[in-house]
Scaffold this active site. Sequence first.
Site, PDB file in Angstrom:
ATOM      1  CG  HIS A   1      -0.298   0.113   2.540  1.00  0.00           C
ATOM      2  ND1 HIS A   1       0.161   1.294   3.069  1.00  0.00           N
ATOM      3  CD2 HIS A   1      -0.033  -0.837   3.484  1.00  0.00           C
ATOM      4  CE1 HIS A   1       0.667   1.094   4.265  1.00  0.00           C
ATOM      5  NE2 HIS A   1       0.584  -0.210   4.547  1.00  0.00           N
TER       6      HIS A   1
ATOM      7  CB  CYS B   1       2.375  -3.083   5.137  1.00  0.00           C
ATOM      8  SG  CYS B   1       0.836  -3.591   5.941  1.00  0.00           S
TER       9      CYS B   1
END
Length: 385
Positions: free
Chosen positions: A315, A333
């Site tokens: 992301h 992430c």
Amino acid sequence: MIERRTVFRAAMAAGSAGLLAACSGQTGGTAEVNQAHVPPKAQLTADPAVNTKDVSVVKPVTVTVKEGTLTEVKLTNADGAEVKGELNPEKTTWTSAEPLGYGKTYTYSAKAKGSDNKTAELTGSFATVTPAREVRATLNPVDHAEVGVAMPISVKFAEAVTDRAAAQRALTVETSTEVEGAWAWLSDRQVDWRPKEYWPANTQVNVSAKLYGVHYGNGAYGKADVTTTFTIGRNQVVKVHTPEHRMRVYRDGNEIANYPCSNGKDADPNLNTPNGTVIVMTREPTSIFDNERYGYTDLEKKWCCRISNHGEYIHENEENRANIGKANTSHGCINLLEADAKAYFDSALIGDPVEVTGSKANFPTTSDVMDWLLDWETWKSMSAL
């Protein structure tokens, strides 16, 4: 349950004329009476037999004649509606052509003409099984989806399946290109099929789960059949070697994009972006991230592709711009600059593989999407057949 096959012979009743002839004492009278009482040669049998209980709703019902041909066959439900069926070319066997209902009584009647030109008749009824529970199943990918080359086929059940072999025997996978693959039970409620290697690009896939009527054990039966037809898209693979701080995207083996990234913190295995092959599970234009343990809630990020149920995403994270391409500082992430995250998001398909290497920790095999974290021999050992 024991089923017996029942044989019926129809007797011809003697007419009054025949009786008078027998009483007159005239030549030939006794022969006529004997002939009248000879049963027809045609022999009718039904499967299931008369009064059978707990009959399978998917096993075809058959009516068969020996030494004759069938002239009429009807199988009706409790409402009087006829069940579809077909005669073989010789007109010696009738077979039902549609499933039956659970917990229903069915009545059959049939006639056949024998080689002696006499008519034999059959009548009777039977009752189908009544499930303790009817269990629903779902199938993924959905119809007409286009998915990545690592996408597994997943069948999920609303409750635990005891007889996994029975359920698995009802599952078939057909592909436009020959593909080696296998089913594996990831839990007592989920069985997945994956290819040994990534799917060939542009493969057409048809999946059939003929689960209606399947006994899962403990009185639970399949509620309905489910099917899906989907397509494998182009071959796109993401590779991240965490110490490099780069996310590389490959099409058909050729690198088409190379983005700077920041991955999970190297010093803490609990915060690593773990090693292993996972897949793009969702594509979310925006997502909200919460982790009170690490001091953030309601944190909104853009262009998010979930890659595990362990909490990892690819992301945008402009707040971490200073470290992207230079240091691994995320909580697991893969952080990208906004423009790069948007470009990757637009290129991604659900089911694209993401291969991570270089971390201290490995992805846990506790997620319901962990198909590519297992080697092929382990995967095959998880089949029920």
